[in-house]
Scaffold this motif. Sequence first.
Motif, PDB file in Angstrom:
ATOM      1  N   TRP A  25     -24.373 -16.789 -35.540  1.00 19.23           N
ATOM      2  CA  TRP A  25     -24.782 -16.126 -34.299  1.00 19.23           C
ATOM      3  C   TRP A  25     -23.956 -14.877 -34.077  1.00 19.23           C
ATOM      4  O   TRP A  25     -24.496 -13.821 -33.728  1.00 19.23           O
ATOM      5  CB  TRP A  25     -24.612 -17.100 -33.126  1.00 19.23           C
ATOM      6  CG  TRP A  25     -25.175 -16.599 -31.838  1.00 19.23           C
ATOM      7  CD1 TRP A  25     -26.418 -16.826 -31.339  1.00 19.23           C
ATOM      8  CD2 TRP A  25     -24.511 -15.772 -30.869  1.00 19.23           C
ATOM      9  NE1 TRP A  25     -26.578 -16.199 -30.130  1.00 19.23           N
ATOM     10  CE2 TRP A  25     -25.421 -15.544 -29.807  1.00 19.23           C
ATOM     11  CE3 TRP A  25     -23.240 -15.197 -30.800  1.00 19.23           C
ATOM     12  CZ2 TRP A  25     -25.100 -14.784 -28.698  1.00 19.23           C
ATOM     13  CZ3 TRP A  25     -22.909 -14.429 -29.694  1.00 19.23           C
ATOM     14  CH2 TRP A  25     -23.835 -14.227 -28.653  1.00 19.23           C
ATOM     15  N   THR A 114     -27.564 -17.781 -25.086  1.00 22.96           N
ATOM     16  CA  THR A 114     -28.856 -17.359 -25.624  1.00 22.96           C
ATOM     17  C   THR A 114     -28.999 -15.850 -25.436  1.00 22.96           C
ATOM     18  O   THR A 114     -28.290 -15.234 -24.625  1.00 22.96           O
ATOM     19  CB  THR A 114     -30.004 -18.067 -24.901  1.00 22.96           C
ATOM     20  OG1 THR A 114     -29.987 -17.697 -23.517  1.00 22.96           O
ATOM     21  CG2 THR A 114     -29.862 -19.589 -25.008  1.00 22.96           C
ATOM     22  N   GLU A 117     -29.808 -15.082 -21.808  1.00 25.67           N
ATOM     23  CA  GLU A 117     -28.668 -15.227 -20.911  1.00 25.67           C
ATOM     24  C   GLU A 117     -27.696 -14.059 -21.071  1.00 25.67           C
ATOM     25  O   GLU A 117     -27.184 -13.513 -20.084  1.00 25.67           O
ATOM     26  CB  GLU A 117     -27.943 -16.542 -21.186  1.00 25.67           C
ATOM     27  CG  GLU A 117     -26.748 -16.785 -20.286  1.00 25.67           C
ATOM     28  CD  GLU A 117     -25.974 -18.033 -20.684  1.00 25.67           C
ATOM     29  OE1 GLU A 117     -25.077 -18.430 -19.922  1.00 25.67           O
ATOM     30  OE2 GLU A 117     -26.264 -18.604 -21.767  1.00 25.67           O
TER      31      GLU A 117
END
Length: 291
Positions: A25, A114, A117
Amino acid sequence: MTSARFPVIATIGDGWRLGPRRWRWWLALAGVLQPAVFLIAAPLLSTAGVAAIHSTGVWSLTVATLPSILGSPLAVLVLVLIAIVAASAIAVQGLTMLTAARLQREHTEQLPPTARELARTLGARVRSLARPSTFLLAPYLLLIAPLGHVALGSALTTWIAIPGFIGGELMKSPGTAVAYTLAIAAIWYVNLRFVLVLPALALGERSVPRAFAASWRATGWLPWRLVVVIVQRTVLQGIAILVGFAGLAIAATAIADAVAPDAAAVVAAIGLGIGQVVVFLVIALIAAAES
């Protein structure tokens, strides 16, 4: 952000515990931010800057041509706008990484946020900073931070540095050598005291002047804690560069040169490309950990 001093070992440990937890990520985030700045913002700003300088009838920005450029209101306006846009891009890039790190620490399971978010939180933070005092970030992000090489780096400021030949000339005389050394020390000291400006803004500081004041208080008059954190980051980045270039590019080229000389050039190009990717990935993880 409070003025409490942060613990060195806990800070480093917390970063390396949370940063690589979802390393894919973080690499994806870094892989979006850096190319966006390097491939989109940098060429556009560079083209606009060159056009502004050429519009005054000169072809380069030097001490001799500076009066001509400053004498053109249009060129000055364009250069000021470029500085504001560049500082904004650097600030958003840094705030994105720091806001993502803050949200990850706040999550119960300490997972990265996310995309929605992160975008919502970052958008609210950027909107809250839409005030004239935020322009104070421009000289810090475009001059002080790049010269000190302490804050989070950006592709827009990698070229900002004191030319080596200037330092060499100044070091030839005892008087100028002392002045030059003191100036470099002052730049480093100011960098260390203001290195928490962007983190303060990511944590919710209400204005840029408050963020500067918070960073000054939190670092203390002798910011040795930050020096320890920065040194370990620099060492790790140095190892990444050594492994990426020396371990892959140079070694692969040497082997190809010995075994298949005709293919050495191709192997060197491939090795250099792979080495740059390795360096980018490792430094991205280090940046995530240090956020």
